[in-house]
Enzyme design. Structure first.
Site, PDB file in Angstrom:
ATOM      1  CG  ASP A  71      -1.679   1.260   1.460  1.00 34.90           C
ATOM      2  OD1 ASP A  71      -1.669   2.130   0.569  1.00 34.90           O
ATOM      3  OD2 ASP A  71      -2.323   1.388   2.531  1.00 34.90           O
ATOM      4  CE  LYS A  95      -1.744   6.914  -3.540  1.00 33.86           C
ATOM      5  NZ  LYS A  95      -2.294   6.003  -2.512  1.00 33.86           N
ATOM      6  CD  GLU A 154      -5.237   3.488  -2.385  1.00 33.28           C
ATOM      7  OE1 GLU A 154      -6.128   4.222  -1.935  1.00 33.28           O
ATOM      8  OE2 GLU A 154      -4.108   3.905  -2.704  1.00 33.28           O
ATOM      9  CG  ASP A 190      -9.190   4.866   1.820  1.00 35.35           C
ATOM     10  OD1 ASP A 190      -8.712   5.495   2.788  1.00 35.35           O
ATOM     11  OD2 ASP A 190      -8.485   4.242   1.008  1.00 35.35           O
TER      12      ASP A 190
END
Ligand code: ADP
Ligand code: MG
Length: 608
Positions: free
Chosen positions: A11, A72, A149, A174
């Site tokens: 992850d 990211k 994800e 999330d």
């Protein structure tokens, strides 16, 4: 290409990254520097050496110019970042993070790690996915698959494993450090598919920290007017607030202390969970809008969602759990650690690619909800005031666990309370199993509203340790209950029993002394004269009938105003109605009693 015998799952998160692997039929999250996840941070230390992970995050407060966070966000763009005067592509920085995870895995497994599955948000486009793949190659990893994800989260919950043929609809919520997304995932015949995904790429736990830091700054300036806060001071404050926020997930209060925040002095304040909740509520409303949009895009109603799954560290905030349960009408699943679930799901995908049998994630969780009995008021739900069970540890919580809630006394000079512990899912005590009870005496003689913290600690063997603490004095008492079935021995009863055997019950025994702190006298004499506790969040309960009386008076007054009365009387009535509203809002029950009495008199004269 030959099938690799080991494929790790990674992850690669905006804030934190983790790496997991299927080993001996189970999923293992590999520790990095002793921690299950590693901050996605890269920096140069004062000596110019490269630091990755925890060390980089730690120095981000003192040396922000030499630290890179949230790389990211730039993946798939042509932007570059500067570190030590040199410029780097986002893929290169991500490769450093992946390389660090790879090294930790190799050290842990004692063998080379060459193949991986890496996750990306469902909304990532092709360029962003390609950039992630390239970062993997740069780190020396052959990236066999880039998966979404939410798909990984669904896999971790066993979706797609054989024997699961029914079509299932999962909602993955999330909330990470800097991004939020909600996805609808369908699982049919072992195929996991993301049907809709919405989100906000600039909403997450970081924003909560900023709001808390602003609150901390406000409090500091109230104490130290005119003090100036530098940018680095604000970063320090934010870091302190993040820690406090994390504590608030398990406890109702958190102390924030920063020595010499500025030259003006220390920051020393207490954050209540309710303060935090009201600060973040507007942001959470936005997440609920996204949720609604995902549902309508996928053409699914809340009732058609089979499972709600929490992902991302920020979903540990209990308020989020409660909001979702309320909005969707079902309890979200939280058995699997929300900040590790994505890596675990990626590892499961990796194992499948390596031809290994599908593993199950084994976790110790509580099979029941554990609560204590207290008076609850909830005007919104229309229960009025009930004696109910207030959950402290919810069903499905991973063990070991330690959580506390705050309650308050309802009588002036209330000397003690009964702490009655229940097991079960019902809101009412009648529907649950009482598993233990003790009396907490010796509280200070203070007005009602005295705060008592009740902490539940459950270990892997199912032993529940209950501690009640009077907040302002620190007076505490503990009892231990075996949740596995039988109650632990009631020592008082056993003592009497044994004493009777020797027919010496009348003469003093060594054990007849005050047993207040032996921690074991639950099921104590139940001729208790104390009154039950009450939820702090919902303020002291109104005396029975008072709210109903105020409401009916309001109706009478409004009817009268509509029929028409002299202007001076109308003004008087309106003013009194205003007083009544504010008394209700501030739970000022004595004030409300006075105001309703007076309004009642006025109406009595005017109505004839
Ligand atoms: P990402 O997916 O962005 O890499 P994570 O899922 O690791 O992020 O979530 C990180 C966020 O979760 C941070 O804002 C952190 O403060 C927050 N967080 C971690 N633990 C808790 C907790 N116990 N309670 C509330 N927030 C938490
Ligand atoms: Mg994440």
């Amino acid at each position: 290409m030959s099938t690799p015998d080991l494929v790790v799952g990674i992850d690669l998160g905006t804030t934190n990254s983790s790496i997991a692997v299927v080993k001996d039929g189970g999923v293992t999250v590999i520790p990095v520097e002793g921690q299950p996840s590693m901050p996605s941070a890269v920096g140069l230390d004062p000596a110019g050496r490269l630091v990755i992970g925890r060390a980089a995050k730690n120095q981000s407060v003192s040396a922000p110019e030499n630290t890179l966070l949230s790389i990211k966000r730039l993946m798939g763009t042509d932007q570059t970042v500067l570190l030590g005067g040199k410029s780097y592509r986002p893929e290169e920085i991500s490769a450093l993070i992946l390389g660090e995870l790879k090294r930790a895995a190799e050290a842990h497994l004692g063998r080379p790690v060459t193949h991986a599955v890496i996750t990306v948000p469902a909304f990532f486009n092709e360029r962003q996915r390609q950039a992630t793949q390239d970062a993997g190659s740069l780190a020396g990893l052959e990236v066999l698959r880039i998966i979404n994800e939410p798909t990984a989260a669904a896999l971790a919950y066993g979706a797609g494993s054989s024997g699961n043929l029914e079509r299932e609809t999962l909602l993955v919520f999330d909330l990470g450090g800097g991004t939020f997304d909600v996805s609808l995932v369908s699982v049919e015949n072992g195929v996991v598919e993301v049907r809709a995904s919405h989100g906000d790429t600039h909403l997450g736990g970081d924003d909560f920290d900023l709001l808390l830091a602003a609150e901390g700054e406000k409090r500091f300036l109230e104490k130290h007017p005119g003090a100036t806060l530098l940018a680095t001071t604000r970063l320090r404050l934010k870091a302190a607030m993040e820690l406090a926020k994390i504590q608030l997930s398990d406890a109702p209060y958190s102390a924030v202390r920063e020595e010499y925040l500025t030259e003006a002095g220390h920051l020393d304040t207490e954050l209540a969970r309710s303060d935090y909740e009201s600060l973040i509520e507007p942001l959470l409303e936005k997440t609920l809008d996204c949720l609604q949009r995902s549902l309508s895009d996928a053409g699914v109603t809340a009732a058609q969602v089979d499972k709600v799954m929490l992902v991302g560290g920020a979903t540990r905030t209990p308020f989020i759990h409660a909001l979702l349960a309320d909005r969707l009408g079902k309890e979200p699943r939280h058995e699997i650690n929300p900040d590790l679930i994505v890596a675990m799901g990626a590892a499961i995908q990796g194992a499948a690619l390596a031809g290994q049998p599908a593993p199950a994630i084994l976790i110790d969780i509580t099979a029941h909800t554990y609560s204590i009995q207290a008076i609850m008021t909830d005007e919104n739900k229309g229960w009025g005031t009930v004696l109910g069970c207030v959950p402290i540890v919810r069903r499905g919580t991973p063990l070991p666990v330690r959580k506390s809630e705050s309650f308050s006394t309802i009588k002036d000079n209330q000397k003690g309370i009964d702490v009655t512990v229940f097991q079960g899912e019902d809101i009412l005590p009648e529907g649950n199993l009482e598993i233990g009870k003790f009396k907490f005496d010796g509280l200070a003689a203070v007005p009602s509203g005295n705060s008592v913290l009740v902490e539940f600690q459950i270990d892997l063997n199912g032993l529940l340790k209950v501690t009640a603490t009077e907040k302002h004095t620190g007076l505490a008492k503990t009892a231990v209950i075996d949740t596995a079935g039988h109650h632990r021995l009631n020592l008082d009863a056993a003592r009497t029993n044994l004493a009777a055997l020797f027919d010496e019950a009348d003469s003093p025994q060594p054990w007849d002394k005050d047993s207040d702190d032996d921690g074991l006298d639950f099921d104590a004499d139940s001729g208790a004269t104390t009154v039950p506790l009450q939820l702090v969040d919902s303020k002291p309960a109104a005396p029975a009938g008072l709210l109903a009386a105020a409401k009916s008076l309001r109706h009478r007054a409004e009817a009268l105003l509509e029929r028409g009365v002299a202007e001076s009387d109308a003004q008087d009535i309106r003013a009194r109605l205003g007083e009544i509203s504010s008394a209700v809002q501030s739970s000022d029950w004595p004030g409300l009693t006075t105001q309703t009495d007076q309004l009642s008199d006025v109406l009595f004269y005017l109505e004839d």
